[in-house]
Design a protein around this motif. Structure first.
Motif, short mmCIF file in Angstrom:
data_model
loop_
_atom_site.label_atom_id
_atom_site.label_comp_id
_atom_site.label_asym_id
_atom_site.label_seq_id
_atom_site.Cartn_x
_atom_site.Cartn_y
_atom_site.Cartn_z
N ASN A 113 3.64 0.40 9.01
CA ASN A 113 2.41 1.17 8.86
C ASN A 113 1.75 1.44 10.21
N LYS A 114 2.10 0.61 11.22
CA LYS A 114 1.58 0.79 12.59
C LYS A 114 2.62 1.47 13.49
N ARG A 166 -0.61 -8.27 0.51
CA ARG A 166 0.77 -8.05 0.03
C ARG A 166 1.44 -9.36 -0.36
N GLU A 186 6.92 -4.25 6.50
CA GLU A 186 6.18 -3.17 5.84
C GLU A 186 4.84 -2.95 6.55
N VAL A 187 4.18 -4.06 6.90
CA VAL A 187 2.90 -3.96 7.60
C VAL A 187 3.12 -3.38 9.00
#
Lengths: 77, 242
Positions: A15-16, A47, A11-12
């Motif tokens: 985002n990139k 998170r 998920e992180v």
């Protein structure tokens, strides 16, 4: 591997605009192998804390996925 | 789009005026203060469901996470802005400086706001909100007044903290600015004599006290999308100090 943790890591990365990683293991290094920088690690921390109730960076630096898993396991135990 | 804004020190004075301006903008206020006040209760009655309150003493540096955020602002409530307004003034000349009172003031004016900034940014990261942080600073940082050295030093610390926060978190869209307020007619400046007041006002272009409404509306501007490109700044709202 903890599947929830893998989901959070990807998920992180998403985002990139980075594709999901499917070959993560305990020895994967957060910066070098997973490609996370300090601000990404901050988001990762938040998170993980929301999901597992532990601030994994609160008592020092964490370098690998295995170290995160150990901290999560300690809270669950 | 509606916004949820955390404001400290909402029971009276500038904090109350900021809450009013936020509500006038159509947003929601998450206000904290040591005590509830009839004035804030009136706002809650006037804007049902949009004005929230949590009793919190900013001396509690270690309670920010569990109490302020854990109980009042869980991740399920997206946070769009944080206004660090509450402060205390320990006024004296430097040769009388008392370390205990200095520490108490730093807890309220600096350490708790820094911890609140930590959790506000974490909150914004979780919800992927490009939030805005506004610290209320003071003209005393930039001009100097007899008796305000200790107080001014707390606000100077916030200005440095804000500038660096802006630099660090800008790439995630989080903005941080200081509103440098001039002397207002509030409880904090209530101990000044009329003569002291006039002397201070005469050091401004407008020759008058800084208006609460002007400060409050500028805070709302800094919180809003119109200030999307404004970060790392000190915005002076001070009747034009000369």
């Amino acid at each position: 591997m903890n599947e929830k943790l893998v989901t959070i890591i990807n998920e992180v990365r998403a985002n990139k605009q980075q594709p999901p990683l499917n070959d993560l293991c305990a020895s994967s290094r957060l910066r070098e192998d997973v490609g996370l920088e300090s601000l990404d690690l901050a988001e990762l921390t938040v998170r993980i804390e929301e999901k597992f109730g532990v601030d994994v960076f609160a008592d020092g630096l964490v370098h690998t996925i295995g170290e995160i898993e150990a901290k999560i396991a300690r809270v669950k135990a | 789009m509606s916004k949820n804004i955390l404001v400290t020190g909402v029971s009276q004075g500038l904090g109350l005026a900021i809450a009013e301006s936020i509500l006038a903008a159509g947003w929601n206020v998450y206000g904290v203060s040591r005590r509830h006040s009839p004035e804030y209760a009136a706002l809650q009655e006037k804007f049902p469901g949009r004005v929230h309150f949590h009793a919190f003493d900013l001396a509690g540096v270690d309670a920010v996470k569990e109490d302020l955020f854990g109980k009042f602002l869980p991740f399920s409530t997206p946070l769009h802005g944080y206004v660090n307004n509450a402060a205390m003034a320990y006024d004296d000349i430097v040769t009388n400086l008392d370390a205990g009172r200095l520490r108490a003031m730093y807890d309220v004016n600096v350490f708790t706001p820094m911890m609140a900034t930590k959790y506000a940014i974490r909150h914004m990261l979780f919800n992927r909100v490009a939030g805005s942080i506004v610290h209320i600073s003071s003209i005393s940082v930039h001009t100097g007044y007899k008796g305000l050295a200790m107080y001014a030093s707390t606000k100077g610390a916030l200005e440095a903290f804000s500038k660096n926060t802006a630099r660090e978190w800008g790439e995630r869209g989080v903005r941080s600015n200081c509103l440098v307020a001039g002397f207002m007619e509030t409880a904090m400046s209530g101990k000044l004599t009329e003569e002291q007041r006039q002397r201070i006002y005469n050091r401004t272009a407008l020759k008058q006290a800084t208006k609460l409404g002007s400060v409050a509306d500028t805070v709302v501007f800094l919180l809003g999308d119109g200030a999307a490109s404004v970060t790392g700044q000190n915005i002076f709202v001070d009747s034009g100090t000369i």
